[in-house]
Design an enzyme around this catalytic site. Structure first.
Site: not given
Ligand code: SAH
Length: 367
Positions: A254-255, A268, A272
């Site tokens: 979890d980020m 990426k 947003h």
């Molecule tokens: N970076 C990728 C996906 C972007 S969509 C691209 O550009 O193709 C945003 C991503 O954030 C999703 O895949 C979702 O699963 C991830 N995400 C959402 N909450 C998160 C969290 N708390 N920790 C890690 N990843 C997370």
């Protein structure tokens, strides 16, 4: 002096013309969604594939031979194709030079990006996601949503009962649509990033793609820069569905908790999705993950910077439309001032915007 009858006529004709111009503008806006739906129908029917498989410009009967539609709908297909040619998705010309003969429909650079279903030059899966009823239907309730206090529920949650990343977890077909859409976008834009903006990755020996989805972007970086040790941090349900890779490692996590250490953190299309307070939390965790001696570590962000890039009307409109679109998950597209605010609030000392990706930019943030 009173205006003459002729002047009067002239004034009122001008007045009527400007009223008609205003009505035209309103109709044009009102029918904007029909344009989107025409594009969606061409994807559903796989018309770009039909023209491509035909081997070049095709007549309606030649297109019909390759797409699934009821023969009684052929005249309707001609009308669909008229919208899509007037709006630049396909070309059309008469098969004989004297303006007679059948109409022949061809691909444009726009519809070429809709041919096939994979590869760096294909955006079909991304368009399928954006035009899916799950993401389109919330906007019918946008006016109602404004009556609710911020932040909860998001427009998406108000419509479907789940926030977006719960939906990708609990709604298998939406999860697949979302994953494939992101892979398509990554394949397209990252191919350009590694070719045109390779400098961004110079001097880096390790990189973590935070919230990197199924790892498509990371894979492209890892292949282009084999000396960079690449990994992805993602939610466990996403990692569970990610393809195995020889040179990309996956961490389930979890980020908002913590981010594995690396020289460079890549974000990426992540920030947003979140409001400012959450972005600051994520960026602070990114800062903790990179080396603190200046000049070594950095965060590489790929997102829209509203107002950056060319002043082309379509680009400007697309940036602000995307902002309204991403508001459905309580996210935001930010202008430079807004980016600067969250970057500095997270403790970074400087940043650089590189507006070389059309609608989007690369932002480097330095510790
Ligand atoms: N970076 C990728 C996906 C972007 S969509 C691209 O550009 O193709 C945003 C991503 O954030 C999703 O895949 C979702 O699963 C991830 N995400 C959402 N909450 C998160 C969290 N708390 N920790 C890690 N990843 C997370």
């Amino acid at each position: 002096m009173a205006p003459s009858a002729e002047q009067n006529n002239h004034t009122s004709t001008d007045g009527q013309q400007s009223m008609l111009d205003a009505q035209l503008q309103l109709w044009h806006h009102t029918l904007g969604y029909v344009k989107s739906m025409a594009l969606k129908a061409s994807l559903d029917l796989r018309i770009p594939d039909a023209i491509d498989q035909h081997g070049g410009p095709a007549t309606l009967p030649q297109i019909v031979a390759k797409v699934a539609l009821h023969p009684s709908k052929i005249p309707c297909l001609r009308r669909l194709m008229r919208v899509l040619t007037v709006t630049g998705v396909f070309t059309v010309y008469h098969s004989s030079a004297d303006g007679g003969g059948d109409l022949v429909y061809g691909l444009t650079p726009v519809s070429r990006l809709m041919v096939g279903s994979s590869g760096p030059l294909n955006l079909s899966h991304f368009l399928n996601l954006m035009l899916d009823p799950m993401l389109v239907s919330p906007f019918l309730g946008l006016g109602d949503w404004f009556q609710h206090e911020m932040p909860d529920p998001s427009l998406l949650k108000m419509t479907h009962g789940w926030d977006v990343f719960d939906l990708t977890d609990h709604h298998a077909s939406f999860g697949k649509l979302f994953g494939n859409g992101m892979v398509a976008d990554s394949g397209f834009v990252m191919d350009i990033v590694v070719k045109e903006c390779g400098d961004v990755f110079q001097g880096i020996s390790s990189l973590v793609d935070v919230a990197g989805g199924l790892g498509a972007s990371t894979q492209i970086i890892a292949n282009a820069f084999p000396h960079v040790e690449c990994s992805v941090l993602e939610l466990s349900h996403v990692v569970a569905g990610a393809p195995a890779s020889k040179n990309v490692k996956f961490f389930a996590g979890d980020m908002f908790e913590s981010i594995p250490s690396a020289n460079a953190i890549f974000l990426k299309w992540v920030l947003h999705d979140w409001g400012d307070a959450d972005c600051v939390k994520i960026l602070k965790n990114c800062k903790k993950a990179i080396p603190c001696n200046k000049g070594v570590g950095k965060v590489i962000i790929l997102d829209i910077v509203v107002g950056a890039g060319s002043s082309d009307q379509n680009l400007v409109e697309t940036q602000v439309l995307f902002d309204l679109f991403i508001m459905c998950v309580n996210g935001a597209e930010r202008d430079e001032k807004e980016w600067k605010k969250i970057i500095f609030e997270a403790g970074f000392s400087d940043y650089k915007i590189i507006p070389v990706l059309g609608v989007r930019s690369i932002i480097e943030a330095y510790p």
